[in-house]
Design a protein around this motif. Structure first.
Motif, mmCIF file in Angstrom:
data_model
loop_
_atom_site.group_PDB
_atom_site.id
_atom_site.type_symbol
_atom_site.label_atom_id
_atom_site.label_comp_id
_atom_site.label_asym_id
_atom_site.label_seq_id
_atom_site.Cartn_x
_atom_site.Cartn_y
_atom_site.Cartn_z
ATOM 1 N N GLU A 132 0.845 -1.199 0.000
ATOM 2 C CA GLU A 132 0.000 0.000 0.000
ATOM 3 C C GLU A 132 0.880 1.248 0.000
ATOM 4 N N GLN A 133 0.651 2.136 -0.940
ATOM 5 C CA GLN A 133 1.420 3.368 -1.030
ATOM 6 C C GLN A 133 0.860 4.379 -0.037
ATOM 7 N N ILE A 134 1.662 4.766 0.911
ATOM 8 C CA ILE A 134 1.226 5.699 1.936
ATOM 9 C C ILE A 134 1.484 7.125 1.464
ATOM 10 N N VAL A 135 0.439 7.940 1.457
ATOM 11 C CA VAL A 135 0.563 9.311 0.998
ATOM 12 C C VAL A 135 1.042 10.221 2.122
ATOM 13 N N SER A 136 0.543 9.987 3.323
ATOM 14 C CA SER A 136 0.812 10.912 4.418
ATOM 15 C C SER A 136 1.145 10.160 5.698
ATOM 16 N N GLN A 137 2.310 10.457 6.266
ATOM 17 C CA GLN A 137 2.668 9.880 7.556
ATOM 18 C C GLN A 137 1.712 10.367 8.635
ATOM 19 N N ASN A 138 1.314 11.628 8.558
ATOM 20 C CA ASN A 138 0.395 12.178 9.554
ATOM 21 C C ASN A 138 -0.952 11.480 9.513
ATOM 22 N N LYS A 139 -1.419 11.149 8.300
ATOM 23 C CA LYS A 139 -2.707 10.452 8.187
ATOM 24 C C LYS A 139 -2.620 9.080 8.837
ATOM 25 N N LEU A 140 -1.541 8.360 8.565
ATOM 26 C CA LEU A 140 -1.394 7.039 9.156
ATOM 27 C C LEU A 140 -1.261 7.136 10.674
ATOM 28 N N LYS A 141 -0.604 8.171 11.147
ATOM 29 C CA LYS A 141 -0.480 8.378 12.590
ATOM 30 C C LYS A 141 -1.848 8.594 13.213
ATOM 31 N N ARG A 142 -2.710 9.387 12.564
ATOM 32 C CA ARG A 142 -4.077 9.607 13.081
ATOM 33 C C ARG A 142 -4.863 8.307 13.113
ATOM 34 N N ILE A 143 -4.673 7.474 12.083
ATOM 35 C CA ILE A 143 -5.365 6.184 12.042
ATOM 36 C C ILE A 143 -4.905 5.308 13.207
ATOM 37 N N PHE A 144 -3.593 5.220 13.410
ATOM 38 C CA PHE A 144 -3.061 4.403 14.495
ATOM 39 C C PHE A 144 -3.567 4.900 15.848
ATOM 40 N N GLU A 145 -3.592 6.195 16.026
ATOM 41 C CA GLU A 145 -4.056 6.758 17.298
ATOM 42 C C GLU A 145 -5.531 6.460 17.516
#
Length: 256
Positions: A132-145
């Motif tokens: 999966e190509q991740i566009v935004s580290q911040n978006k993934l961080k929000r998902i994890f949180e």
């Protein structure tokens, strides 16, 4: 972002039907070994076609129009099937970050399915789907949180092969880090891979992140990893994914 009306109306039963995808999906399960305890730590749920077609066949049929529904359907199907098979370990489910428009909204069908099938939410691990190509580290961080707030565990898959780096590890702080098979392959003969493993272990020890080695195919790879202190193991040496089946300890090879 506004939520489309058809998505608002979806429930976990809709996801099980697969009608919006145009084809049926099933789940195969691959065991993850706790070498220290000599038991099964978790099962990873892996999507398959109705007749057992591989993940490649399935993903050829996924596009921007149906990837959200596909992501939701995989979650629900994994929980329903694992519950039906009597899974009493952790269950690892892949997810597609780019299919998530709002983490708290997109988790609704997962919670509904866990409630309906009486599957403990705290036994669910969500891992970033491989490739999966991740566009935004911040978006993934929000998902994890968001997932952590709901009691889910999180994992980064294929670490060292794609988007992920030690910088991502410090930012995301997942519960589990899965080492890519490219790092594992012939690690007993590759000093560079051994050095990389030691660097990752030091970082994970500092952050309290559990390391899981996947893609293990030989006894030599297994033995090196175990001797290096890697506790959780996964790969064909132990078992291939089994369609709608949870392999037992007695059915798993590679222990000796």
């Amino acid at each position: 972002m506004d939520i489309p009306t058809q998505i608002k109306q979806h429930s976990c039963m809709d996801c099980l039907s697969g009608q919006s995808l145009g084809f049926e999906i099933k789940m195969a399960f691959q065991p993850i070994i706790d070498w220290q305890q000599q038991e099964i730590f978790a099962y990873e749920a892996l999507v398959r076609g109705a007749e057992g077609q591989g993940a490649g066949w399935v993903f050829e049929r996924i596009n921007d129009d149906n990837k959200y529904y596909f992501d939701q359907s995989c979650r629900v199907k994994a929980i329903e099937t694992a519950a039906r098979l009597g899974c009493d370990t952790l269950l690892s489910i892949n997810f597609m970050p780019n299919a998530i428009y709002n983490p708290d909204t997109c988790i609704r069908a997962t919670i509904e399915a866990a409630t309906l099938y009486q599957f403990d939410l705290e036994k669910i691990i969500f891992e970033v789907i491989e490739g999966e190509q991740i566009v935004s580290q911040n978006k993934l961080k929000r998902i994890f949180e968001s997932y952590a707030r709901h009691g889910f565990r999180t994992a980064i898959d294929d670490f060292g092969a794609g988007f992920a780096s030690l910088d991502w590890l410090h930012s995301l702080r997942p519960d589990i880090l899965k080492l890519d098979m490219s790092l594992i392959r012939n690690i007993h003969q590759e000093p560079a891979s051994q050095q990389r493993l030691a660097e990752i272990q030091r970082a994970c020890a500092t952050l309290g992140v559990v390391i899981l080695a996947e893609g293990i195919e030989t006894v030599e790879e297994r033995d090196f990893l175990v001797n290096a202190g890697v506790r959780y193991l996964q790969g064909y040496l132990f078992a291939k994914p089994a369609l709608e089946q949870l392999l037992t300890v007695e059915q798993i090879q590679g222990w000796a």
